[in-house]
Motif scaffolding. Structure first.
Motif, PDB file in Angstrom:
ATOM      1  N   GLY A 209      41.134  46.236  51.492  1.00 34.52           N
ATOM      2  CA  GLY A 209      40.742  45.011  50.813  1.00 34.52           C
ATOM      3  C   GLY A 209      41.232  44.858  49.400  1.00 34.52           C
ATOM      4  N   GLY A 210      41.895  45.855  48.861  1.00 33.95           N
ATOM      5  CA  GLY A 210      42.416  45.722  47.517  1.00 33.95           C
ATOM      6  C   GLY A 210      43.571  44.734  47.474  1.00 33.95           C
ATOM      7  N   GLY A 211      43.998  44.408  46.262  1.00 30.67           N
ATOM      8  CA  GLY A 211      45.117  43.490  46.111  1.00 30.67           C
ATOM      9  C   GLY A 211      45.211  42.994  44.696  1.00 30.67           C
TER      10      GLY A 211
ATOM     11  N   SER B 137      38.258  36.492  43.234  1.00 30.62           N
ATOM     12  CA  SER B 137      37.362  37.366  43.994  1.00 30.62           C
ATOM     13  C   SER B 137      38.142  38.220  44.979  1.00 30.62           C
ATOM     14  CB  SER B 137      36.335  36.528  44.776  1.00 30.62           C
ATOM     15  OG  SER B 137      35.531  35.757  43.913  1.00 30.62           O
ATOM     16  N   LEU B 138      37.580  39.370  45.277  1.00 29.38           N
ATOM     17  CA  LEU B 138      38.081  40.251  46.324  1.00 29.38           C
ATOM     18  C   LEU B 138      36.893  40.921  46.991  1.00 29.38           C
ATOM     19  CD1 LEU B 138      41.087  42.133  44.641  1.00 29.38           C
ATOM     20  CD2 LEU B 138      41.242  40.516  46.541  1.00 29.38           C
TER      21      LEU B 138
ATOM     22  N   THR C 287      40.812  46.080  36.649  1.00 28.69           N
ATOM     23  CA  THR C 287      41.985  46.671  37.272  1.00 28.69           C
ATOM     24  C   THR C 287      41.836  48.180  37.357  1.00 28.69           C
ATOM     25  OG1 THR C 287      43.457  44.903  36.546  1.00 28.69           O
ATOM     26  CG2 THR C 287      44.458  47.044  37.032  1.00 28.69           C
ATOM     27  N   ALA C 288      41.963  48.712  38.556  1.00 28.83           N
ATOM     28  CA  ALA C 288      41.775  50.150  38.771  1.00 28.83           C
ATOM     29  C   ALA C 288      42.019  50.482  40.234  1.00 28.83           C
ATOM     30  CB  ALA C 288      40.353  50.574  38.394  1.00 28.83           C
TER      31      ALA C 288
ATOM     32  N   THR D 151      41.869  52.218  47.077  1.00 25.02           N
ATOM     33  CA  THR D 151      42.557  50.943  47.250  1.00 25.02           C
ATOM     34  C   THR D 151      42.713  50.315  45.875  1.00 25.02           C
ATOM     35  OG1 THR D 151      42.545  48.847  48.473  1.00 25.02           O
ATOM     36  CG2 THR D 151      40.417  49.627  47.692  1.00 25.02           C
ATOM     37  N   LEU D 152      43.904  49.781  45.608  1.00 19.73           N
ATOM     38  CA  LEU D 152      44.234  49.308  44.269  1.00 19.73           C
ATOM     39  C   LEU D 152      43.824  47.856  44.087  1.00 19.73           C
ATOM     40  CD1 LEU D 152      45.618  49.915  41.553  1.00 19.73           C
ATOM     41  CD2 LEU D 152      47.764  49.144  42.605  1.00 19.73           C
ATOM     42  N   VAL D 153      43.151  47.605  42.977  1.00 17.43           N
ATOM     43  CA  VAL D 153      42.780  46.250  42.578  1.00 17.43           C
ATOM     44  C   VAL D 153      43.465  45.955  41.246  1.00 17.43           C
ATOM     45  CG1 VAL D 153      40.895  44.770  41.808  1.00 17.43           C
ATOM     46  CG2 VAL D 153      40.570  46.291  43.774  1.00 17.43           C
ATOM     47  N   THR D 154      44.216  44.865  41.232  1.00 16.26           N
ATOM     48  CA  THR D 154      44.923  44.459  40.021  1.00 16.26           C
ATOM     49  C   THR D 154      44.503  43.044  39.671  1.00 16.26           C
ATOM     50  OG1 THR D 154      46.819  45.838  40.611  1.00 16.26           O
ATOM     51  CG2 THR D 154      47.156  44.160  38.917  1.00 16.26           C
TER      52      THR D 154
END
Length: 119
Positions: free
Chosen positions: A8-10, A17-18, A87-88, A113-116
């Motif tokens: 689910g990251g992105g 929202s994510l 972001t992390a 999972t990466l969130v930017t």
């Protein structure tokens, strides 16, 4: 040992929202989300136990919601009003004890999972 798989990251713009998901292949007493930004230490974001008790970091209260589908052994993190400082790399983990209002004795971690979040 329980295996965990996050998804689910992105990338999203500030204010967006994510929703992150973490599927566990076994029973978990409590679970939590953690994050680590580049050059920073890992920090707890939110945690939940099997009874639905929750705990949030001050920085995400009111914006993030942790939930768990016990039947599917899947953990979620709904992230709204995202900020660049969110972001992390986000990790889920399981714990053996719910104590002091959070999940302790962490014994399994997902791959992350990466969130930017861009401004």
């Amino acid at each position: 040992q329980v295996q965990l798989v996050e998804s689910g990251g992105g990338s999203v713009q500030a204010g967006g929202s994510l929703r992150l998901s973490c599927a566990a292949d076994g029973y978990t007493l409590c679970m939590g989300w953690f994050r680590q930004a580049p050059g920073k230490e890992r920090e707890g974001v939110a945690a939940i136990d099997v009874d639905g008790n929750t705990n949030y970091a001050y920085s995400v209260k009111g914006r993030f919601t942790i939930s768990k589908d016990n039947a599917k052994n899947t953990l979620y993190l709904q992230m709204n009003s995202l900020k660049p400082e969110d972001t992390a790399m986000y990790y889920c983990a399981t714990g053996l004890i719910w104590y002091g209002g959070t999940c302790n004795n962490l014994n399994a971690w997902g791959q992350g999972t990466l969130v930017t979040v861009s401004s």
